[in-house]
Scaffold this active site. Structure first.
Site, short mmCIF file in Angstrom:
data_model
loop_
_atom_site.label_atom_id
_atom_site.label_comp_id
_atom_site.label_asym_id
_atom_site.label_seq_id
_atom_site.Cartn_x
_atom_site.Cartn_y
_atom_site.Cartn_z
CG HIS A 93 -11.49 172.21 32.02
ND1 HIS A 93 -11.87 172.82 32.69
CD2 HIS A 93 -12.12 171.31 31.81
CE1 HIS A 93 -12.84 172.87 32.49
NE2 HIS A 93 -13.91 172.44 31.86
CG MET A 139 39.93 181.33 17.77
SD MET A 139 39.73 180.54 16.00
CE MET A 139 38.26 181.68 15.06
N GLY A 152 34.20 184.67 20.72
CA GLY A 152 34.75 185.20 22.00
C GLY A 152 35.75 183.92 22.18
CB CYS A 208 -7.51 167.56 13.86
SG CYS A 208 -7.39 165.72 14.62
CE LYS A 213 35.37 188.90 13.64
NZ LYS A 213 36.44 189.00 14.36
CB SER A 220 -7.85 163.51 11.31
OG SER A 220 -7.65 164.83 11.34
CD GLU A 279 -7.42 159.91 18.91
OE1 GLU A 279 -6.37 160.24 19.06
OE2 GLU A 279 -8.27 159.40 18.93
NE ARG A 322 38.37 193.70 15.15
CZ ARG A 322 37.53 193.98 15.42
NH1 ARG A 322 37.16 193.95 16.96
NH2 ARG A 322 38.07 195.61 16.20
CE1 TYR A 374 -7.36 168.49 8.52
CE2 TYR A 374 -8.63 167.57 6.35
CZ TYR A 374 -8.13 167.11 7.84
OH TYR A 374 -9.06 166.51 8.27
NE ARG A 397 -11.16 170.01 20.86
CZ ARG A 397 -11.06 170.79 20.54
NH1 ARG A 397 -9.53 170.03 21.10
NH2 ARG A 397 -10.28 171.56 20.34
NE ARG A 420 -12.22 163.31 19.56
CZ ARG A 420 -11.70 163.64 20.71
NH1 ARG A 420 -9.63 163.62 20.15
NH2 ARG A 420 -12.01 165.03 21.39
NE ARG A 460 23.89 193.30 15.30
CZ ARG A 460 24.66 193.14 16.56
NH1 ARG A 460 25.64 191.90 15.73
NH2 ARG A 460 24.85 194.04 17.43
CB THR A 511 0.02 164.92 16.64
OG1 THR A 511 -0.14 166.28 16.57
CG2 THR A 511 0.76 164.67 14.95
#
Lengths: 864, 864
Positions: A435, A87, A85, A820, A8, A752, A733, A76, A840, A541, A597, A320, A755
């Site tokens: 799905h 102190m 908040g 992917c 501050k 690929s 995978e 302050r 990529y 897919r 795939r 700010r 994950t």
């Protein structure tokens, strides 16, 4: 400076240096605080310095402690890091029996001055003298009862005088001393109290939680009090330097005359828009405009300010960086670059990539009251509103009359026509890979899944949630961006083409080194993705093509075939259809790589459910019992199907007969798919186009699996394409694939990272079973703060990815590496992928712009 | 020597050096072969050397090439490593028109000599002259037809003479040369041919497959031919130096007089036992005995020999270490140590630990014909035979009348009484972790699971397999050690206490450093394991206690509770029962550590299946339709239960709401279990016993999960036991746990590798769905040679274990590390665990002896 003066204090100094009109004041350093704790007393010389600074402040403000024009100050705390908040603070310090008289004279507002004095005594007694707050409240409460007053602000000057007297008596009684009259004494006591508040229980706990060292200590900021309520030449307000909702460069704020900050917030009086300040106090308005310009130039961003005018004098209380919508963020960033305040790089870092969603999808108009009734998983972004129906057929029929939302326990391939007809989809089961979620994302339709609070009764066509019951046809709204569900119809805002958005993405492309592809299974998705800037398909897919209503029966016959020849016959039929699909996709992605795939899900996903079949058999049996109908043969057929389904049934289909395992047992399936790909590519090439297929084998865990599958695929390719150069790769995978990536790389042209599945197996989390269920408890218990299905878990899954990348590059330096999984559209994960050196990321079409920006941010951060 | 002379050659030299009577001969080195390929011709000087060696051989044998006492030789290949059948051999070399006459005179057996000559021409022509085998067979065949003879050996001398003539004509016709008469010429041609056979197609393929360098070349072994069929003073036989089925030190073999090797194998004449050789040719027998002793002294192991007696002269044709049963292996190993031939360490390495199974379980008496009808998974070792029944109740009832086998699709907790009453269990679904497999192993009962070839029809109480249909009550037999299923009743051999077995295990314990614990859930199992040498329990699964018929209803009520209080009530009931269980187990394992795993499986495993409930509801509905019965309320109750079951239903229960996740959402469950453990321990301590419980939290993947669970458990413990020192640890059974083992170790006193689940998640293999299904295809395609569920997959799962051990020891040096997956009983996996530095392995009771021996072997191999 922050370390010495606290946050501050240093901020105050910064603004002062800029020549901005901030209330005058000075700062006691954190070092003084540390010395105070070391010596257990006010450090030598501090009192003298305090006196000197105070004298200077008196000169600057032309006010005096205990003078006729009395100086009042705030005291302050201010540590290096904000500890909001935690102190203590003392306001209005400097008031005493003498100064209140001068103040009353000056303000002509006795009540205001007495109330300030009453508050000061109470605050000082509590913070500095450690007296209990409650005892003061008791006195206040008694007076309110006596005068039959309910609100503090309705107390008269007389009452306040009585209260002040009783407060002082209380202090004398408790401390055996009179309340300190002398402002300097008040100040020294207050400074010590603020120092000590560094070690109160709240502050210690907060530091422990936020890992802030106990040794830092706090600074103390002493600042002249200013008042916006000294009459019609005073006032207070808040103002953004640009419009935070659309970014237009024009002051956006409001003010009240003769008022204090609380009055604006309380909303008792209606504030006036900032432009009107020009009419009331044109000089102040001009000054304020120039202050705002200075602020923007200094902080190089749109500011959110608080100000007070004390008798035509402007004071800036706070500034700010202002919060803003995605639309505003984009415009402000671009315009700040045009104004030469920031660089393109800085501009890109200013935008939260996820906020781009607001520019791509319908969103809820914020100017309306919403009735939120449930929270599910945010499966596909955007908002939708309409009448709800519980089955696909009705939804489709009713959609002719107006917007419709399809609401189901979960969806299945048989519901596709209902999903197409609906504006949005809501399910009470399933996770982000269910799905409904996958199909909705593909369609770019808003979708909320796994909303377990909602109980649907198909038989009565009703929905229960939080005690209320809704009927089919009632209005409902969903926000797929947040997962929220609302009662009734709501107003939506359409996304519009937006030039600033394009500029940001162009800049992103200039900077980023990570490629961005899309996950797309249809020509429509592919086209949309190209429009949004995707440079290829990272995951196509093929099995989603199998779910088409016309094809499913053929797929089912293929699966139920009991001989190779029978299976081959049905595969031949499917081949023609797949070839056409591929041709259309290659055309939409002409010139860009398309990673296809091969079949991945367990075969039983294509068959009707056991329960459904059992229900049908039982219905037939009862029909036979009741009417003696001749349904024996029908029952026999269904029973035979049931046996097949039971044979294919799996306890844990995620970990069962799927991925490359299918192609190893039934090579004819992947051979068919390879043929369809190769022929589609050949056909387009003959038309003069440049198709670039890549073939991806899923769920490999053992190098030999890929070796065998690759052989089958290569055989088909080399038979059809003499100079075959279609790359063949695999998904990483499974943990074992990552751990043995060197062995697997020997048979792969590219990897690929899948994950989604890698996260499922690394954690042992089935998305379908955890996300809508105990994950909430996990967030609550802070086991994690973000779902590992949303952002890559860097210490576990990320570790495996790192191992895999290292192994793969060692085995094959130029191997192409991508991702992917759905993490490919998550900014934090994209940054991680960039740091791993992937080529990529691939994500759903509507995530492509987000990924482009995030990729650029990753590159910029890396440079830093 | 092997590198220079090849395996066969050096072995021959070795035996010769020992002074053993082997047919005399010499060896051409592999170097000569290499030179032959380099120069594309017979290397310089080789012919001379060959002549010299031949001359020496003539002297030694007192026979001459082309002489009156003709020398015949065999010419064989012999590479460094055995390449059985891949290269060429020529026998009877040296025969020609002249020497056959001498031979006939000597043997008085014209037919034999002519037949040998015929065979020699055919073999030589094929191997050396590259003529097609078929053309010779044609000639032979024609003569057989002409003389109406069916077998070669029935051809008369006249016929043979005719054939020999035609053979020679054929050679002349094809090669434009007469068949080589001169033995030396024959020999040089044969040696070249054997050299060249190093590069035939078979041999090249074999080398590629077995990674044998092409550059090694082959040696050539030239050895005098000996004949056991030269009359009643000749003979041939095979003999083990000790009894291979029980290990008793006494010659065990058989012989035939006037016979060749093939005659013994062909089984046309009945051979005589070896002891009778003493009656016929006592000197030869004495010599043979002494040869056997020499062999054992030299090879330090029981030998399996082939010998020939040519005119009272003994020749050893071959010796190798003899194959033996587990029982024999144990006895021979111990006795060889007592005879001071080998050390204890060597003795232990001689025994395949898995062969100890033969000493622990009933096994099939090998002296009977078996009718194998199917092959399933070998889930629990041992053999069983009895009448089969398809439901637990009937099996229990019928077991009073005789041995019973329970045959089901799969078993469930409701079948326990039937399993107890049966001698063995056979299921057609499920893997090695299915209910049947786990329970049977716990009971030590033979069990075959996942036998998919068998189709059971419960309604008709019949079983179909390979076209035959069996009825309930028919006899069936299973071998849980191999997974084989047999038709009818078979004779079994009981295991007997065996002093040599105890000796081996004592020696193992002296040497091994790895601890051996057991996986046991009942006092009975615990006692059995202690008997078999377990030093503690590594895994006590508490939930198996929940499956008890009396408890299951309480467990179900607990799960279906809709409030905390209701759940608590049922948990209190269960607590008393669990406390008693623990007391009994602690007592059985007094003084040894007992690791108790808190609740692990998904809650729905304790509820009836959806299908079963649906069937019941439908049955009730039809009852209502037909008889108008008042079953509405009954239906309503079942429907409510069905809704709960559906709520708890999981798509992939392996990866769902289980393990520590249950305790985090319902802490009261693990608190109850902890209380039961602590109180049981206190009660026993008060009785003067030394219970040593350890508490294990399952399925941790995130350090925070363990931290939270540990807090709950510790709170209960410290409330009950003031000086609480019960270790708390976790299983490492998820890839993420291994990858972040350092973080997890901070909250763990011990780790136990749960390699079953770790293998499932690392590979993405659900045991229930892969083992009985596509794994066969994987073995066939050589994707792996042993199931990763049997032996730890060192490059994938093992890598994670290695990472975990490294991380764990870095974070907490003295952390105790063990393994409690089923791999804990697999010798190869035990060796790996030893190399990782684990403290102990834990396996099912009957695997304990195997683990003790394997642990000792690991230690011994490490030293080497």
């Amino acid at each position: 400076m922050k370390n010495l003066l606290g946050g501050k204090g240093s901020n105050l100094c910064e603004m002062t240096k800029l020549g901005l009109p901030v209330p005058k004041g000075f700062v006691i350093s954190t070092q003084a605080c540390i010395n105070f704790f070391d010596s257990n007393d006010f450090p030598e010389g501090l009192e003298q310095e305090l006196n000197d600074s105070l004298m200077q402040l008196e000169k600057q403000t032309k006010k005096q402690f205990s003078g006729e024009n009395p100086l009042l100050v705030s005291v302050r705390s201010g540590a290096r890091t904000s500890m909001p908040g935690m102190m203590d603070t003392v306001l209005n310090l400097g008031l005493n029996e003498k100064t209140i008289k001068s103040m009353i004279e000056k303000t002509k507002n006795e009540r205001f001055v007495l109330d300030s004095y009453r508050r000061f005594i109470q605050m000082f007694s509590n913070v500095v003298l450690n007296l209990e707050h409650d005892k003061f409240e008791e006195i206040l409460e008694k007076e309110k009862q006596n005068t039959e007053t309910t609100k503090d602000c309705d107390l008269t000057a007389e009452s306040l005088k009585k209260i002040i007297k009783e407060y002082k008596n209380l202090v004398e009684q408790e401390t055996k001393n009179t309340f300190p009259e002398e402002p300097k004494q008040q100040l020294i006591l207050a400074v010590k109290a603020v120092f000590n508040s560094w070690n109160n229980k709240r502050a210690i706990t907060y530091r422990k939680l936020n890992k802030i060292p106990d040794s830092w200590g706090t600074g103390v900021v002493i600042q002249e009090m200013v008042f916006g309520n000294l009459g019609e030449t005073s006032g207070t307000g808040v103002c953004f330097t640009r419009n935070p909702s659309n970014g237009i460069k024009k002051l956006y704020g409001e003010f009240l005359l003769n008022a204090q900050g609380e009055d604006v917030v309380a909303g008792i009086r209606t504030p006036r828009i900032i432009a009107e300040l020009n009419e009331v106090m044109p000089e102040v308005f001009e000054e304020f405009k120039s202050v705002c310009e200075k602020l923007e130039k200094h902080y190089k961003d749109m500011q959110d300010t608080e100000f007070t005018i004390e008798d035509k004098k402007l004071f800036l209380l706070q500034t700010r960086n202002g919060k803003r919508t995605g639309q505003a963020a984009v415009r402000i960033a671009v315009e700040l670059v045009e104004e030469k305040l920031i660089s393109k790089q800085e501009a890109l870092l200013r935008i939260n990539p996820l906020d781009l969603n607001q520019l791509l999808h319908k969103r809820i108009d914020p100017k309306q009251k919403l009735n939120e009734i449930a929270l599910g998983l945010n499966a596909s972004p955007g908002a939708a509103s309409g009448r709800m129906f519980f089955d696909a057929n009705t939804a489709e029929k009713e959609s002719e009359k107006g917007n419709v939302i399809l609401v189901r326990h979960e969806t299945s391939p048989e519901d596709i026509h209902g999903m197409i007809a609906s504006k949005g989809i809501l399910t009470c089961r399933g996770g982000n890979t269910s799905h409904a979620a996958v199909v909705a994302r593909g369609m770019g339709k808003p979708c909320v899944v796994g909303c377990e609070e909602i109980k649907i009764d198909y038989s009565t066509k009703t929905l229960k949630v939080e005690g209320t019951e809704l009927n089919q046809g009632d209005f409902i709204s969903i926000d797929g961006t947040t997962g929220k569900v609302f009662l009734g119809e709501i107003k939506l805002i359409e996304p519009e083409p937006y030039k600033f958005f394009s500029t940001i993405l162009e800049w992103s492309d200039e900077i980023k080194t990570l490629g961005v592809r899309t996950n797309a299974d249809t020509p429509k998705d592919a086209k949309k993705a190209v429009e949004l800037g995707a440079k290829g398909i990272g995951l196509c897919r093929t099995e989603h093509m199998f779910f088409d209503a016309k094809r499913l029966p053929i797929v089912q016959k293929m699966i139920l075939s009991s001989s190779f020849d029978e299976r081959k016959k049905h595969l031949d039929e499917l081949e023609k259809m797949q070839r056409k699909d591929f041709e259309e996709i290659f055309e939409a992605m002409d010139g860009f790589p398309v990673t296809i795939r091969l079949i991945d899900p367990p075969l039983h996903e294509f068959l009707p459910s056991k329960e459904k079949l059992l229900r049908e058999i039982n219905r037939l049996k009862r029909k036979r019992d009741l009417n003696n109908s001749d349904v024996l043969e029908e029952i026999a057929v269904k029973k035979a199907l049931l046996i097949k389904i039971k044979e294919l049934h799996e306890v844990n289909p995620m970990l069962g007969f799927r991925g490359c395992r299918i192609g190893i047992v039934y090579p004819e399936i992947i051979e068919m798919q390879t043929r369809a790909i190769a022929e589609a590519a050949l056909n387009l090439k003959n038309k003069g186009l440049s198709p670039k297929p890549e073939i991806m084998i899923p769920l490999v865990g053992i190098a030999k699996e890929l070796e065998l599958s690759r052989k089958k695929v290569e055989k088909v390719l080399s038979d059809l394409i003499p100079e075959n150069n279609i790359p063949i790769g695999t998904m990483i995978e499974l943990p074992r694939a990552a751990l043995t990536a060197d062995e697997i790389a020997e048979h792969a042209d590219f990897f690929s990272f899948g994950t989604n599945d890698l996260t499922q197996t690394t954690f042992g989390f089935s998305r379908d079973d955890v996300e809508g269920k105990f994950f909430n408890k996990y967030f609550e218990e802070k086991i994690f703060s973000v779902s590992p299905f949303v952002s890559v878990d860097i210490s576990g899954v990320g570790k495996l990815m790192e191992i895999a990348v290292g192994h793969a590059k060692k085995a094959k330096e130029n191997i192409k590496l991508g991702i992917c999984g759905e993490h490919g559209g998550d900014p934090a994960s994209i940054e991680f992928c960039h740091s791993l050196g992937l080529s990529y990321v691939s994500c759903s079409p509507f995530r492509v712009p987000i990924a482009r920006l995030a990729a650029a941010q990753a590159k910029i951060k890396e440079k830093k």
